[in-house]
Design an enzyme around this catalytic site. Structure first.
Site, mmCIF file in Angstrom:
data_model
loop_
_atom_site.group_PDB
_atom_site.id
_atom_site.type_symbol
_atom_site.label_atom_id
_atom_site.label_comp_id
_atom_site.label_asym_id
_atom_site.label_seq_id
_atom_site.Cartn_x
_atom_site.Cartn_y
_atom_site.Cartn_z
ATOM 1 N N LYS A 237 1.024 -1.075 -0.161
ATOM 2 C CA LYS A 237 0.128 0.013 0.032
ATOM 3 C C LYS A 237 0.795 1.114 -0.025
ATOM 4 C CE LYS A 237 -4.493 0.377 0.180
ATOM 5 N NZ LYS A 237 -5.553 -0.415 -0.180
HETATM 6 N N1 GLU Z 1 -7.103 0.000 -3.229
HETATM 7 C C1 GLU Z 1 -7.894 -1.364 -3.519
HETATM 8 C C2 GLU Z 1 -7.853 -2.321 -2.301
HETATM 9 O O1 GLU Z 1 -7.795 -2.050 -1.183
HETATM 10 C C3 GLU Z 1 -7.482 -1.983 -4.737
HETATM 11 C C4 GLU Z 1 -5.905 -2.381 -4.797
HETATM 12 C C5 GLU Z 1 -5.440 -3.153 -6.170
HETATM 13 O O2 GLU Z 1 -6.226 -3.021 -7.099
HETATM 14 O O3 GLU Z 1 -4.220 -3.367 -6.136
HETATM 15 O O4 GLU Z 1 -8.152 -3.655 -2.273
#
Ligand code: GLU
Length: 547
Positions: A237
């Site tokens: 993240k």
């Molecule tokens: N931000 C989204 C999540 O929390 C998507 C992450 C992604 O597609 O890599 O799952």
């Protein structure tokens, strides 16, 4: 948005009024100020109330000079102090800064911008120095993990290994504001929790609460989510601590390009692949991809997912999280023997996840009785129309004033009667304080971390079915995976193919989780977490330890 709470300690009423006025004008409603005249009024207030910063005159009726600062520092040293000083007292003010005050402002020379910046900077610095790992969200992610680890009897070596992320990068980055005068410096992060499973994957969040701890919690959830869905990724993240709603498009672009450059060594199509999250969207992903491509000298669409389709994005990615959540709601409703036609739903949050979840629920025959955005909640037991809400939002930019519903707060919204409650906004919404009052039968988590551990236990006792975040919102990363695969193969799939593959992966994960939950008599969250953790543990053991 949370306001910055400031305590001003100033005995000269003229000065106090002047400063208050400056802050009101330059602060754009982002500050809340209280004013006292004496130190012995200030100290008890600091101890018993939550303040983010203090503006302190050193010459007060009950205290003089450095002693004023020293007494305040001894009583509440963790709250940053900006000293207010006269021109004749500059040495004294500088001495206070040496002793730990954050800054000083010279009375008579203060302008609004200088005041706002001094306060913001003091708060920013304090947050960085005191709060990076100390995050409620990280605490929640770790407690959830430890609970699951305990129940599944996870090896102590692995328990220790997985509790913190494997790699973290903290950067500070400057970007120019549109006035071409101010250069703002903000904090940014990229965290990779587990590198064992393949490249790492996870979104980038732009929000004023982002910290190292919060990003680490989100990265950890990404690990369990990807493993549970059997995607070949570890969790990651990223984020920037900023409120993007106060930035222009140009500012957002400069910020994104500089952030990308700062984390460029960490990301890459085979290394770590960002995606959108709260506060970021397709546009931001396009800038990120462009910046990366400019640096390596050729176009690399697979460095990021959630891009615009014309740049190699996938059909169906934008709707995927909401769509995936509704596929799961269908499975859960089936298991609960609750017909979806005529069932009622409340969706908290109307961003990408919430608005699409609402749309697909409506298509499934569910009556939407409540929704919200950051400004307000709306309730209408007769039903709300998603297209009317979207049209209103396009025109007014917020739900405030929507005619066809009763306005309620975001907290009230959660406690209204409905069959399905879908929190699709922020973390920490369903807590020990309101879990007892929920009136839903199914809680479908579109947001990350909306429910505390204490609330989980109450919900379980009350027999409310929970679709936990790591399963509930996994549709997003699943179609991100499809986007990455399509990019890697230079071959695009049709929307039908994408949706049917998505449905299969979501439904399979639901049934695996359900089987585990029934077999070991677990709540759904613990079963989902164990499903993810088991796979990571197995992979780690099979790979062995280097060296
Ligand atoms: N931000 C989204 C999540 O929390 C998507 C992450 C992604 O597609 O890599 O799952």
């Amino acid at each position: 948005m949370a306001k910055v709470r400031v305590l001003m300690v100033e005995d000269d009423p003229m000065q106090a009024k002047l400063i208050q006025g400056l802050l009101e004008r330059a602060g754009q409603g982002r500050f809340e100020m209280q004013h006292v005249l004496r130190l012995d009024e200030a100290i008890p207030r600091l101890v018993s109330h939550d303040f983010d910063a203090v503006l302190l005159d050193l010459t007060l009726p009950d205290s003089e000079g450095l002693a004023t600062f020293e007494r305040m520092y001894a009583a509440a040293g963790e709250i940053p102090v900006v000293v207010l000083t006269g021109v004749d007292d500059l040495t004294l003010a500088a001495k206070a800064v040496e002793e730990g005050a954050h800054d000083y402002l010279v009375k008579g020379k203060i302008d609004g911008d200088r005041l706002v910046r001094a306060l913001h900077f003091a708060v920013k610095r304090t947050l960085a120095e005191q709060q990076e790992w100390n995050s409620q969200m990280l605490h929640l992610a770790q407690q959830q993990f430890l609970k699951a680890a305990q129940i599944m009897g996870l090896d102590a070596n692995l328990r220790e290994r997985l509790l913190f992320p494997q790699r973290t990068l903290v950067v500070t980055l400057p970007f120019r504001r549109d006035d071409y005068k101010q250069v703002e410096t903000v904090f940014g992060y990229r965290v990779q929790h587990v590198l064992t499973m393949g490249p790492t994957k996870g979104g980038i969040r732009y929000h004023e609460d982002v910290s190292l701890g919060e990003v680490s919690a989100l990265a950890m959830w990404m690990t369990w989510k990807c493993a549970l869905m059997r995607l070949p990724f570890g969790g990651a993240k990223g984020g920037v601590r900023i409120d993007p709603t106060h930035l222009t498009g140009h500012e957002l672009q400069r910020l994104t390009r500089r952030f990308t450059t700062e984390i460029i060594d960490m990301i890459g199509p085979d290394k770590d692949i960002p995606a959108p999250d709260m506060g970021t969207d397709e546009r931001v992903m396009a800038w990120l991809m462009d910046t990366y491509s400019q640096q390596v000298g050729y176009t690399v669409p697979t460095v990021v997912t959630g891009k615009p389709v014309v740049l190699g994005g996938s059909l169906g990615r934008r709707e995927a999280t909401g769509r995936g959540l509704v596929y799961l709601i269908e499975e859960a409703a089936n298991a609960m023997k609750m017909p979806l036609k005529g069932a009622t739903a409340i969706v908290q949050g109307f961003g990408n996840v919430g608005s699409n979840a609402a749309k697909f629920l409506e298509e499934a025959g569910v009556k939407l009785v409540g929704v919200s955005d950051v400004t307000t909640g709306l309730y209408n037991p007769k039903g709300l129309s998603v297209s009317a809400l979207l049209a209103y939002l396009a025109e007014h930019r917020s739900m405030m004033g929507y005619p066809d519903a009763e306005a309620v707060s975001n907290q009230q919204l959660l406690e209204l009667p409905c069959d399905i409650l879908a929190p699709c906004a922020m973390q920490n919404q369903i807590t020990g304080g309101n879990a007892e009052k929920l009136q839903c039968r199914l809680l479908a988590e579109g947001a990350n971390g909306p429910t505390t551990l204490e609330a989980d236990e109450i919900l379980q006792e009350r027999g409310i079915f929970v679709l936990p975040d790591v399963l509930g919102n996994a549709g997003g990363v699943t179609v991100s995976y499809f986007e990455w695969v399509q990019g890697t193969q230079n071959y695009t799939w049709s929307l039908e193919e994408i949706n049917s593959r998505l449905r299969k992966i979501m439904v399979d994960a639901f049934h695996r989780t359900s089987t585990l939950a029934t077999r070991d008599r677990l709540d759904f969250r613990t079963a989902a977490l164990i499903g993810g953790i088991e796979r990571v543990a197995e992979a780690k053991l099979k790979r062995g330890l280097f060296p």
